[in-house]
Write an enzyme that holds these catalytic residues in place. Sequence first.
Site, PDB file in Angstrom:
ATOM      1  N   LYS A  12      -8.562 -15.609  17.134  1.00 47.13           N
ATOM      2  CA  LYS A  12      -7.759 -14.426  17.667  1.00 47.13           C
ATOM      3  C   LYS A  12      -8.230 -13.517  18.796  1.00 47.13           C
ATOM      4  O   LYS A  12      -9.778 -13.499  18.659  1.00 47.13           O
ATOM      5  CB  LYS A  12      -7.840 -13.239  16.467  1.00 47.13           C
ATOM      6  CG  LYS A  12      -7.109 -11.769  16.662  1.00 47.13           C
ATOM      7  CD  LYS A  12      -8.066 -10.772  16.233  1.00 47.13           C
ATOM      8  CE  LYS A  12      -9.294 -10.591  16.866  1.00 47.13           C
ATOM      9  NZ  LYS A  12     -10.278  -9.613  16.523  1.00 47.13           N
ATOM     10  N   ASP A 123      -8.533  -7.046  10.535  1.00 45.19           N
ATOM     11  CA  ASP A 123      -7.953  -8.160  11.315  1.00 45.19           C
ATOM     12  C   ASP A 123      -6.889  -8.962  10.464  1.00 45.19           C
ATOM     13  O   ASP A 123      -6.160  -9.945  10.949  1.00 45.19           O
ATOM     14  CB  ASP A 123      -8.791  -9.145  12.050  1.00 45.19           C
ATOM     15  CG  ASP A 123      -9.480  -8.402  13.144  1.00 45.19           C
ATOM     16  OD1 ASP A 123      -8.868  -7.624  13.794  1.00 45.19           O
ATOM     17  OD2 ASP A 123     -10.658  -8.922  13.705  1.00 45.19           O
TER      18      ASP A 123
END
Length: 266
Positions: A12, A123
């Site tokens: 990410k 996240d």
Amino acid sequence: MSEALRGFAPAKVNLTLHVTGRRADGYHLLDSLVAFADVGDGLSVSPGDALRVTGPFAAGVPTDDTNLIRRALALAGQPRAVTLTKALPHPAGIGGGSSDAAAALRLVGADPGVAALLTLGADVPVCMGARAARMRGIGGAVDPVTLPRLHGVLVNPGLAVPTGAVFARMATADNAGHGDLPHWPDATALTDWLSAQRNDLETPALAIAPGIADVLSALRQAGASLARMSGSGATCFGLWPSRIAAEDAAQSMARGGWWVQACSLF
């Protein structure tokens, strides 16, 4: 499920990270444009209840119930035997553990819901989609975004940057968010827009780990049109106009102790 299922947990990348406030309970509010890279960890899931970790960054990854993969599967009520091939450095600001947990949940076809996912980490909800998105609030507001394809280089210098310490060093938590996102007709327009945005954690991270500045400088010297830290660090990214240009830049930046990887972002 009699045969192993195999999945991919992409890195990410926070293309932007604006810290827009702090709640009374201490949680920070974010406004972040997130993309995912075509580099990441691999997972294999089969019947059983154990975790084995292999790969170049296996050292230091817990295999007990503190691991996010095991916590995620337990949360979903679907324990499994998992082999994790750890190809991403950690902790590194690129959501490795969160992406691993999300990938495991996708493999078993489980989505416990945003509230439950947030108990695993801010996240995890955005990693469940594993596609470009705008992440807001404490991580629970995730809106898919269509981005032009970007090409870049990820660099981690092997520095430890504790997330809590980075947030604690912020001068202010009340910063402007993005407002309405524009339409980006191509990668150049997106890169130009990104250049005017921020990672509000970059300055405090540099105070804790000054070596991050060496990475940002190396990316710029290698020709990056934009160089920025991802997440709370220490991984930084640079953008190039093509995959070939990014791969050439990655080769030129190779040095001992640094993890350097060309990638495309989606």
